[in-house]
Motif scaffolding. Structure first.
Motif, PDB file in Angstrom:
ATOM      1  N   ALA A  71     -19.547  -2.367 -49.774  1.00 26.53           N
ATOM      2  CA  ALA A  71     -20.679  -2.843 -50.375  1.00 26.53           C
ATOM      3  C   ALA A  71     -21.610  -1.747 -49.960  1.00 26.53           C
ATOM      4  O   ALA A  71     -21.741  -1.085 -48.910  1.00 26.53           O
ATOM      5  N   SER A  72     -22.686  -1.462 -50.902  1.00 29.38           N
ATOM      6  CA  SER A  72     -23.555  -0.376 -50.716  1.00 29.38           C
ATOM      7  C   SER A  72     -25.051  -0.750 -51.282  1.00 29.38           C
ATOM      8  O   SER A  72     -24.656  -1.689 -52.101  1.00 29.38           O
ATOM      9  N   PRO A  73     -25.976  -0.159 -51.236  1.00 32.23           N
ATOM     10  CA  PRO A  73     -27.159  -0.368 -52.174  1.00 32.23           C
ATOM     11  C   PRO A  73     -26.888  -0.500 -53.448  1.00 32.23           C
ATOM     12  O   PRO A  73     -27.716  -1.011 -54.411  1.00 32.23           O
ATOM     13  N   LEU A  74     -25.973   0.178 -54.083  1.00 32.15           N
ATOM     14  CA  LEU A  74     -25.770   0.508 -55.377  1.00 32.15           C
ATOM     15  C   LEU A  74     -24.811  -0.673 -56.176  1.00 32.15           C
ATOM     16  O   LEU A  74     -25.284  -0.915 -57.272  1.00 32.15           O
ATOM     17  N   LYS A  75     -23.813  -1.034 -55.381  1.00 32.62           N
ATOM     18  CA  LYS A  75     -22.722  -2.109 -55.954  1.00 32.62           C
ATOM     19  C   LYS A  75     -21.767  -2.867 -54.843  1.00 32.62           C
ATOM     20  O   LYS A  75     -22.029  -2.264 -53.854  1.00 32.62           O
ATOM     21  N   ILE A  76     -21.014  -3.606 -54.996  1.00 34.81           N
ATOM     22  CA  ILE A  76     -20.059  -4.148 -54.605  1.00 34.81           C
ATOM     23  C   ILE A  76     -18.659  -3.539 -54.937  1.00 34.81           C
ATOM     24  O   ILE A  76     -18.361  -3.819 -56.377  1.00 34.81           O
ATOM     25  N   GLY A  77     -17.922  -2.762 -54.196  1.00 31.10           N
ATOM     26  CA  GLY A  77     -16.805  -2.327 -54.738  1.00 31.10           C
ATOM     27  C   GLY A  77     -15.494  -3.179 -54.317  1.00 31.10           C
ATOM     28  O   GLY A  77     -15.255  -3.336 -53.197  1.00 31.10           O
ATOM     29  N   PHE A  78     -14.714  -3.386 -55.167  1.00 30.30           N
ATOM     30  CA  PHE A  78     -13.161  -3.909 -54.982  1.00 30.30           C
ATOM     31  C   PHE A  78     -12.229  -2.915 -54.869  1.00 30.30           C
ATOM     32  O   PHE A  78     -12.123  -2.017 -55.429  1.00 30.30           O
ATOM     33  N   ASP A  79     -11.178  -3.332 -54.177  1.00 31.36           N
ATOM     34  CA  ASP A  79      -9.984  -2.471 -54.239  1.00 31.36           C
ATOM     35  C   ASP A  79      -9.488  -2.423 -55.589  1.00 31.36           C
ATOM     36  O   ASP A  79      -9.551  -3.354 -56.336  1.00 31.36           O
ATOM     37  N   GLY A  80      -9.065  -1.161 -56.067  1.00 29.02           N
ATOM     38  CA  GLY A  80      -8.540  -1.006 -57.376  1.00 29.02           C
ATOM     39  C   GLY A  80      -9.546  -0.676 -58.499  1.00 29.02           C
ATOM     40  O   GLY A  80      -9.287  -0.193 -59.590  1.00 29.02           O
ATOM     41  N   GLY A  81     -10.900  -0.487 -58.059  1.00 29.34           N
ATOM     42  CA  GLY A  81     -11.795   0.194 -59.105  1.00 29.34           C
ATOM     43  C   GLY A  81     -12.793  -0.792 -59.231  1.00 29.34           C
ATOM     44  O   GLY A  81     -13.593  -0.167 -60.227  1.00 29.34           O
ATOM     45  N   ALA A  82     -12.629  -2.139 -59.585  1.00 32.45           N
ATOM     46  CA  ALA A  82     -13.526  -3.020 -59.899  1.00 32.45           C
ATOM     47  C   ALA A  82     -14.634  -2.880 -59.302  1.00 32.45           C
ATOM     48  O   ALA A  82     -14.774  -2.773 -58.056  1.00 32.45           O
ATOM     49  N   SER A  83     -16.084  -3.168 -59.897  1.00 29.86           N
ATOM     50  CA  SER A  83     -17.370  -3.218 -59.211  1.00 29.86           C
ATOM     51  C   SER A  83     -18.073  -4.285 -59.570  1.00 29.86           C
ATOM     52  O   SER A  83     -18.016  -4.783 -60.945  1.00 29.86           O
ATOM     53  N   LEU A  84     -19.200  -4.657 -59.013  1.00 27.38           N
ATOM     54  CA  LEU A  84     -20.124  -5.655 -59.258  1.00 27.38           C
ATOM     55  C   LEU A  84     -21.485  -5.323 -59.029  1.00 27.38           C
ATOM     56  O   LEU A  84     -21.620  -4.641 -57.883  1.00 27.38           O
ATOM     57  N   VAL A  85     -22.436  -5.308 -59.874  1.00 25.35           N
ATOM     58  CA  VAL A  85     -23.861  -4.834 -59.760  1.00 25.35           C
ATOM     59  C   VAL A  85     -24.601  -5.945 -60.335  1.00 25.35           C
ATOM     60  O   VAL A  85     -24.201  -6.896 -61.276  1.00 25.35           O
ATOM     61  N   VAL A  86     -25.960  -6.196 -59.650  1.00 25.11           N
ATOM     62  CA  VAL A  86     -26.828  -7.000 -60.492  1.00 25.11           C
ATOM     63  C   VAL A  86     -28.006  -6.335 -60.817  1.00 25.11           C
ATOM     64  O   VAL A  86     -28.019  -5.039 -60.336  1.00 25.11           O
ATOM     65  N   THR A  87     -28.704  -6.765 -61.795  1.00 22.92           N
ATOM     66  CA  THR A  87     -29.792  -6.063 -62.224  1.00 22.92           C
ATOM     67  C   THR A  87     -31.078  -6.686 -62.260  1.00 22.92           C
ATOM     68  O   THR A  87     -31.296  -7.868 -61.914  1.00 22.92           O
ATOM     69  N   PRO A  88     -32.232  -6.018 -62.447  1.00 29.21           N
ATOM     70  CA  PRO A  88     -33.546  -6.563 -62.053  1.00 29.21           C
ATOM     71  C   PRO A  88     -33.957  -7.630 -63.095  1.00 29.21           C
ATOM     72  O   PRO A  88     -34.399  -8.588 -62.762  1.00 29.21           O
ATOM     73  N   ASP A  89     -33.248  -7.769 -64.235  1.00 35.27           N
ATOM     74  CA  ASP A  89     -33.206  -9.212 -65.104  1.00 35.27           C
ATOM     75  C   ASP A  89     -32.562 -10.216 -64.618  1.00 35.27           C
ATOM     76  O   ASP A  89     -32.215 -11.164 -65.633  1.00 35.27           O
ATOM     77  N   ASP A  90     -31.791 -10.214 -63.392  1.00 30.78           N
ATOM     78  CA  ASP A  90     -31.196 -11.385 -62.912  1.00 30.78           C
ATOM     79  C   ASP A  90     -29.764 -11.514 -63.800  1.00 30.78           C
ATOM     80  O   ASP A  90     -29.459 -12.627 -64.093  1.00 30.78           O
ATOM     81  N   GLY A  91     -29.190 -10.332 -63.976  1.00 26.29           N
ATOM     82  CA  GLY A  91     -27.946 -10.545 -64.536  1.00 26.29           C
ATOM     83  C   GLY A  91     -26.972  -9.884 -63.580  1.00 26.29           C
ATOM     84  O   GLY A  91     -27.018  -9.142 -62.637  1.00 26.29           O
ATOM     85  N   VAL A  92     -25.568 -10.651 -63.534  1.00 27.65           N
ATOM     86  CA  VAL A  92     -24.322 -10.148 -62.683  1.00 27.65           C
ATOM     87  C   VAL A  92     -23.484  -9.544 -63.596  1.00 27.65           C
ATOM     88  O   VAL A  92     -23.121  -9.927 -64.831  1.00 27.65           O
ATOM     89  N   HIS A  93     -22.909  -8.363 -63.471  1.00 26.06           N
ATOM     90  CA  HIS A  93     -22.155  -7.327 -64.336  1.00 26.06           C
ATOM     91  C   HIS A  93     -21.005  -7.023 -63.117  1.00 26.06           C
ATOM     92  O   HIS A  93     -21.153  -6.505 -62.250  1.00 26.06           O
ATOM     93  N   LEU A  94     -19.646  -7.334 -64.081  1.00 31.29           N
ATOM     94  CA  LEU A  94     -18.400  -6.908 -63.336  1.00 31.29           C
ATOM     95  C   LEU A  94     -17.711  -5.900 -64.223  1.00 31.29           C
ATOM     96  O   LEU A  94     -17.583  -6.264 -65.465  1.00 31.29           O
TER      97      LEU A  94
END
Length: 560
Positions: A71-94
């Motif tokens: 995890a970092s300020p940019l995103k949460i990274g999973f093994d295998g290359g998938a990532s999770l980010v949240v946005t200022p408008d309160d969305g969760v994106h994988l």
């Protein structure tokens, strides 16, 4: 954006002490009992009542849980290359999810009065959704991305969300003040905290960019926090710092009292504004004379201190803008909050030190810190009034400061070497707490008292604990290493003592205390409060706390 922008802070992101969140978003992601938990912050709502999605896990095509790689300020990274980010408008994106992987999450939370659920899911074509009890399973036969809308529409794709977060992070971290390499990592973490604690409140008159104390239950602008946060913010974003003060000063009562809190549902300025549970506690703890009365609730008068520090960067216009409100608020303490003739805290909430033992027996106290803050404020106000050619008002402030100092010196306990707090009926209270050190902020404090307080700071039986300064003296019967305001180290109270030491030219001791706080935050992050024996975050202390971050930055700049 530099490639290392998120990487240099990544080791601190354990998703417990440091959660994943982004600037302007109310969402934060932490490790849960299983997988990840997504929360949405709100005023006076704890984590348990803020869950949007729980037990969020990625499963590979063999059904095994995919671990979080980093995890970092940019995103949460999973093994295998998938990532999770949240946005200022309160969305969760994988995104970046390989074909055949599945997302498993609790998106159908048990009914509760304040339980939250996602507004909707945005899925790729051919996704298969199955619901088993409280768990939702989403199969992605063709790979793709998933969006979870938590407040309003979800307009960005995963790539757009990732790029937006990266751009906002780069812009904010580009403002981080330059400090000595020794304190750079701690300063950058603290600057990140101030950034992600910045929310847009639904408030009138355009005063809505609040740097909240924490996204865990503290969505609003607390007066005291606003002052400390502005002091740190001024080193990189003076405009945002000024906005914190404007919000804090925008809603005085007709008599001049400043409210304790400004939040989206109004202000907290008296016991009438409290939630029902807090009001019952107030009546139970208050003195008989206040048991059924409306009690003003505010915070200690440090407005002038914060305005003066901001004026060092922004110029005298900040003083001119704030001076009328500051003068009326100063008068309020002497005219409306002085039932025994001397300004007093009318309730623990107004002190900022709610759980301090000085309030164990009396709800109304005349405390040496309050007197010291008022003296300091009058000294600053007098100087500004003189510069404005308002000599008569300046003289009134100086006379009031001298009278307050005389009253304070009359309480000095020469045998114990401290300034006691006085109870409701004027009797000294036994507890020795950090408030007894605050008279160092008074520039005319006599050498005898000044030197005695300096000895107390270094005495291991009093305030010279391994990590300083404890909020209760180590030898005091009420001392605890864990309980809020009853022993743990708070950055703001130590910072105030440091300012007092510098006013008396005691820079060597001030530097040592400053370095101690920086080492504490370097070790345990900018928590709400810390154990004075080990330096660890106390069990019940909030993480990523606003004023701890802001004042750490201020100390790092001062030492650099």
């Amino acid at each position: 954006m530099t490639p290392d922008l998120g990487r240099d802070l990544a080791p601190r992101f354990d998703l417990v002490e440091v959660p994943y969140t982004v600037r302007r978003s109310r969402l934060l992601v932490r490790r849960g009992p299983a997988g990840l938990t997504v929360y949405r912050a709100a005023y006076e709502r704890g984590l348990r009542d803020s869950v949007v999605a729980g037990d969020l896990r990625l499963l590979d095509d063999a059904g095994a849980e995919v671990p979080v790689r980093r995890a970092s300020p940019l995103k949460i990274g999973f093994d295998g290359g998938a990532s999770l980010v949240v946005t200022p408008d309160d969305g969760v994106h994988l995104g970046g999810i390989p074909a055949g992987w599945r997302l498993v999450a609790d998106l159908t939370l048990p009914p509760a009065e304040v339980a939250l659920t996602p507004d909707r899911l945005v899925l790729p074509d051919d996704a298969v959704v199955r619901v088993d009890g409280t768990l939702t399973e989403i199969l992605l036969p063709a790979g793709g991305e998933i969006g979870i809308a938590c407040a309003g529409p979800l307009e960005a794709s995963f790539a757009e969300a990732r790029d937006l977060v990266a751009a906002e992070l780069a812009a904010w971290m580009g403002r981080c003040p330059d400090v000595s390499p020794r304190w750079r990592e701690a300063t950058r973490l603290c600057w990140w905290v101030l950034g992600v604690n910045t929310l847009v409140l639904d408030a009138p008159e355009g005063l809505n960019r609040a740097v909240v104390p924490s996204k865990i239950g503290y969505v609003g602008l607390w007066q005291w926090d606003a002052y400390f946060i502005a002091i740190g913010l001024r080193h990189g974003d003076p405009e945002l710092a000024a906005e914190q003060l404007r919000i804090a000063l925008a809603y005085p009562t007709a008599e001049g009292q400043l409210p304790d809190v400004v939040h989206e549902e109004g202000v907290l300025a008296s016991s009438d504004d409290l939630p029902r549970g807090d009001l019952e506690n107030l009546r139970r703890l208050g003195s008989p004379s206040l048991a059924h009365a409306t009690v003003p609730l505010t915070k200690p008068p440090l407005t002038a201190l914060a305005v003066g520090r901001l004026a060092e960067v922004c110029g005298p216009s900040v003083i001119e803008e704030s001076l009328p409100t500051m003068l009326v608020a100063q008068h309020w303490w002497y005219r409306k909050s002085a039932p025994g003739g001397h300004p007093a805290y009318l309730h623990p909430y107004s002190s900022g030190l709610d759980d301090s033992p000085i309030f164990d027996h009396d709800a109304i106290v005349v405390s040496p810190d309050l007197t010291a803050y008022l003296i300091l404020s009058d000294e600053l106000l007098a100087g500004w009034l003189e510069q404005a050619g308002r000599a008569e008002e300046a003289s009134e402030c100086r006379e009031r400061a001298a009278a307050s100092l005389s009253q304070l010196l009359g309480t000095w306990d020469a045998e114990r070497g401290f300034f006691p707090t006085l109870g409701e009926h004027g009797s000294p209270l036994a507890s020795e707490t950090v408030v007894s050190l605050m008279p160092l902020l008074a520039s005319d404090l006599p050498p005898e008292q000044r030197d005695a307080l300096v000895r107390a700071i270094s005495d291991p039986e009093r305030f010279g604990t391994p990590h300083r300064l404890p909020t209760v003296a180590a030898s005091d019967a009420d001392y605890s290493t864990e309980r809020m305001w009853r022993g743990p180290v708070w950055v703001n109270t130590t910072w105030l003592v440091i300012q007092g030491l510098r006013r008396h030219g005691l820079d060597e001791l001030a530097d040592r205390l400053s370095e101690g706080i920086l080492e504490l935050v370097e070790q345990s992050g900018p928590a709400e409060y810390f154990r004075p024996d080990t330096g660890e975050r106390a069990r019940t202390a909030t993480v990523c706390f606003g004023w701890s971050a802001a004042l750490t930055i201020d100390l790092a700049v001062a030492l650099s």
